[in-house]
Design an enzyme around this catalytic site. Structure first.
Site, PDB file in Angstrom:
ATOM      1  N   CYS A 381       0.827  -1.205   0.000  1.00 51.35           N
ATOM      2  CA  CYS A 381       0.000   0.000   0.000  1.00 51.35           C
ATOM      3  C   CYS A 381       0.866   1.262   0.000  1.00 51.35           C
ATOM      4  O   CYS A 381       1.464   1.582  -1.006  1.00 51.35           O
ATOM      5  CB  CYS A 381      -0.987  -0.055   1.166  1.00 51.35           C
ATOM      6  SG  CYS A 381      -2.427   0.955   0.837  1.00 51.35           S
ATOM      7  N   HIS A 507      -3.426  -5.163   0.614  1.00 44.21           N
ATOM      8  CA  HIS A 507      -2.842  -5.667   1.865  1.00 44.21           C
ATOM      9  C   HIS A 507      -2.862  -7.197   1.909  1.00 44.21           C
ATOM     10  O   HIS A 507      -3.772  -7.787   2.481  1.00 44.21           O
ATOM     11  CB  HIS A 507      -3.615  -5.109   3.064  1.00 44.21           C
ATOM     12  CG  HIS A 507      -3.438  -3.640   3.236  1.00 44.21           C
ATOM     13  ND1 HIS A 507      -2.386  -3.113   3.957  1.00 44.21           N
ATOM     14  CD2 HIS A 507      -4.141  -2.593   2.757  1.00 44.21           C
ATOM     15  CE1 HIS A 507      -2.472  -1.800   3.924  1.00 44.21           C
ATOM     16  NE2 HIS A 507      -3.527  -1.451   3.207  1.00 44.21           N
ATOM     17  N   GLU A 509      -1.247  -9.041   3.713  1.00 39.45           N
ATOM     18  CA  GLU A 509      -1.104  -9.526   5.101  1.00 39.45           C
ATOM     19  C   GLU A 509      -2.451  -9.852   5.735  1.00 39.45           C
ATOM     20  O   GLU A 509      -2.512 -10.565   6.725  1.00 39.45           O
ATOM     21  CB  GLU A 509      -0.329  -8.509   5.951  1.00 39.45           C
ATOM     22  CG  GLU A 509      -1.055  -7.224   6.321  1.00 39.45           C
ATOM     23  CD  GLU A 509      -0.936  -6.103   5.280  1.00 39.45           C
ATOM     24  OE1 GLU A 509      -0.713  -6.412   4.093  1.00 39.45           O
ATOM     25  OE2 GLU A 509      -1.096  -4.928   5.667  1.00 39.45           O
TER      26      GLU A 509
HETATM   27  N1  GLN Z   1      -2.084   6.688   2.738  1.00 38.77           N
HETATM   28  C1  GLN Z   1      -2.132   5.923   1.534  1.00 38.77           C
HETATM   29  C2  GLN Z   1      -3.469   6.045   0.834  1.00 38.77           C
HETATM   30  O1  GLN Z   1      -4.441   6.417   1.449  1.00 38.77           O
HETATM   31  C3  GLN Z   1      -1.782   4.471   1.778  1.00 38.77           C
HETATM   32  C4  GLN Z   1      -2.802   3.767   2.626  1.00 38.77           C
HETATM   33  C5  GLN Z   1      -2.287   2.483   3.254  1.00 38.77           C
HETATM   34  O2  GLN Z   1      -1.093   2.232   3.277  1.00 38.77           O
HETATM   35  N2  GLN Z   1      -3.176   1.692   3.782  1.00 38.77           N
HETATM   36  O3  GLN Z   1      -3.574   5.725  -0.315  1.00 38.77           O
END
Ligand code: GLN
Length: 540
Positions: A381, A507, A509
């Site tokens: 992400c 994600h 994970e």
């Molecule tokens: N802050 C980033 C976004 O909103 C990444 C979000 C995250 O890592 N969950 O796109």
């Protein structure tokens, strides 16, 4: 059949109610029962999405896009099943539902009260996941510690359920701590007695006491707890300190927890095969070859902020037969001291997700270091977004490239707000959340790791790889290895000229399980092992 096992906690928080609940879920699932696990968080927040990982640990996202407590992640990792939004409840959610009903006139003329209106809503929400999933047994963990003001309505609601249901349809497990006084070498039961007294004052008599203890419990202590807390001695279950949470189901089963719950709920005795679970637990300590993986984040002092990542590595390490040592490195320390001194000894780097600009330059520096030194790198992400920013600055020569999350005026917003987010002003539950499908490009590490063209992964973000820059990235050698089904959103970037450089907008994970590790974590651990240098890298 619908039976409920309620798990409460006394004496202290942090004793591991989540592990006990998840273990009970697993032990009954392995007997062939359909089990539902639910967490009640007594916070006034409507969900965990607006809570900082500093305050509350990781925010875990379900397949259907609910931002929940990390215990939901633990349940999924244990029972190897997807849990929906209905498996998580907060005070805020309960009051929100009741207040919305009140506003549309559903209680017209009535005074809306905690008893019965709030407790009725709690009972409805406790039954909901069982109705949705067809489960026969609901394991319900009531967060907080008995005696907290916040948990009172929940305890009252489950007390009512106990009275409304037949006696063998509910079972109360109370988890407590037995402190050991080293000066007199005694295990003390008084805090447990007090917490059971508190629980009884609310009208709940526990059926079993799970007792956390540093030292083995002598029979005399069990007898004392049984006498003072009015439970059969066989229902006092020893819960010692263990090397990992995955040891708990085996230990609690051996100490009699499954048997006493089954007897209390009048369930037939069924065979239970823990051999595969036990095989993996044993494999946690047998690997000879060690790889060191650096995790560069901003909450490194609080490991629970990244609990799903840590657990995904545990799962992958077992599957690959490698000992993975995680090194938690502060992104701010990298920005201050430089990447070289802190990353020289790692065999791989993972950059996790995150929000806000604190520590961002350190993460970008770390990514640059491992890209140039050919060290495997996995970005999740925000981590993937840092990989794109670093590449844009250093390879495409766009020196001021950034994400518009951190610099609204950047001339090169290689990471930009998702179009669907442009008009969003409210904070809670408004990100791109939950599972979305993606297609993978053949010949990529991702395609090879997953072994399939289509994947479904969970998301939690507002920003995305800016499609305007896509061609320039590709011409410079960055591969778009996965996109949304319509091809519009970039889901995975890879660098084919590097041994393992994979950034994912989702994600992974959140979907790794003890019995089925995530393919990308496995592939990453393998790459770290095979590209591991025989001596430390020289400084650059
Ligand atoms: N802050 C980033 C976004 O909103 C990444 C979000 C995250 O890592 N969950 O796109």
């Amino acid at each position: 059949m619908q039976k409920f096992i309620f798990v409460t906690g006394g004496v202290l928080s942090g004793l591991g109610k989540g592990v006990v609940a998840a273990s009970i879920g697993l032990l009954f699932k392995l007997q062939g029962y359909r089990v539902s696990l639910q967490k009640i968080d007594p916070y006034v927040n409507v969900d965990a999405g607006t809570m900082s990982p500093y305050e509350h640990g990781e925010v875990f996202v379900t397949h259907d896009g609910k931002e929940t407590d990390l215990d939901i992640g633990r349940y999924e990792r244990f029972v190897n099943e997807r849990l929906s939004a209905a498996h998580y409840m907060t005070t805020g959610q309960v009051y929100w539902n009741v207040i919305r009903q009140e506003r549309i006139g559903a209680f017209l003329g009535k005074t809306v009260q905690v008893i019965p209106h709030i407790t009725d809503e709690i009972k409805r929400l406790i039954r909901k996941p069982l109705l949705e999933s067809g489960a026969e047994i609901g394991v319900v963990e009531i967060g907080g510690t008995v005696g907290d003001i916040e948990s009172l309505p929940f305890l009252e609601a489950v007390r009512q359920m106990k009275d409304e249901l037949p006696g063998d349809d509910t079972f109360f497990v109370h988890l407590t701590l037995l402190p050991h006084l080293s000066t007199s070498d005694e295990i003390k039961t008084k805090p447990t007695q007090h917490s059971v007294k508190e629980l009884r004052g609310i009208g709940i008599q526990p059926d079993a006491i799970v007792a956390r203890t540093e030292l083995p419990l002598p029979d005399s202590v069990k007898q004392k707890i049984a006498l003072f807390c009015d439970v059969p001695q066989d229902n006092v279950i020893e819960d010692p300190d263990l090397p990992s949470s995955y040891h708990a189901p085996i230990c609690l089963h051996e100490n009699g927890l499954t048997r006493c719950i089954a007897a209390g709920l009048r369930l037939e005795e069924r065979e239970l095969d823990l051999s595969e679970w036990a095989r993996r637990v044993d494999a946690m300590t047998t690997a000879a070859d060690r790889v060191r993986i650096g995790i560069v984040g901003k909450y490194v002092e609080l490991k629970d902020s990244y609990i799903s990542i840590r657990e995904s590595f545990t799962h992958a390490a077992i599957a690959e037969g490698v000992d993975v040592a995680l090194e938690w490195i502060s992104s701010e320390a990298i920005a201050e001291q430089g990447a070289d001194s802190l990353l020289r000894n790692v065999d791989g780097l993972l950059v996790p997700g995150g929000f806000g600009d604190r520590g961002i330059e350190g993460k970008i520096q770390a990514v640059g270091y491992v890209r140039k030194h050919q060290v495997p790198c996995f970005g999740l992400c925000l981590g993937m977004q840092c990989m794109a920013i670093e590449f844009a600055r250093d390879v495409l020569g766009l020196r001021s490239a950034n994400s518009s999350e951190f610099d609204l005026d950047t001339p090169d917003p290689v990471i930009a707000l998702l179009e669907e987010q442009e008009r969003v002003v409210q904070k809670g539950g408004t990100m791109r959340l939950g599972a979305y499908e993606a297609t993978l490009r053949s010949g990529t590490i991702s395609r090879e790791s997953y072994g399939q063209d289509h994947i479904v992964e969970r998301h939690r973000h507002r920003f995305e790889f800016n499609p305007t820059y896509r061609e320039r990235f590709e011409r410079a050698g960055m591969q778009i290895a996965g996109t949304s089904l319509d091809g519009k959103l970039v889901e995975i970037i890879e660098l084919p000229s590097h041994p393992w450089f994979v950034g994912v907008q989702f994600h992974p994970e959140f979907t790794s399980r003890f019995l089925s590790p995530h393919p990308l974590f496995r592939s990453f651990v393998r790459a770290c092992q095979s590209s591991k240098p025989s001596s430390p890298r020289s400084s650059s």
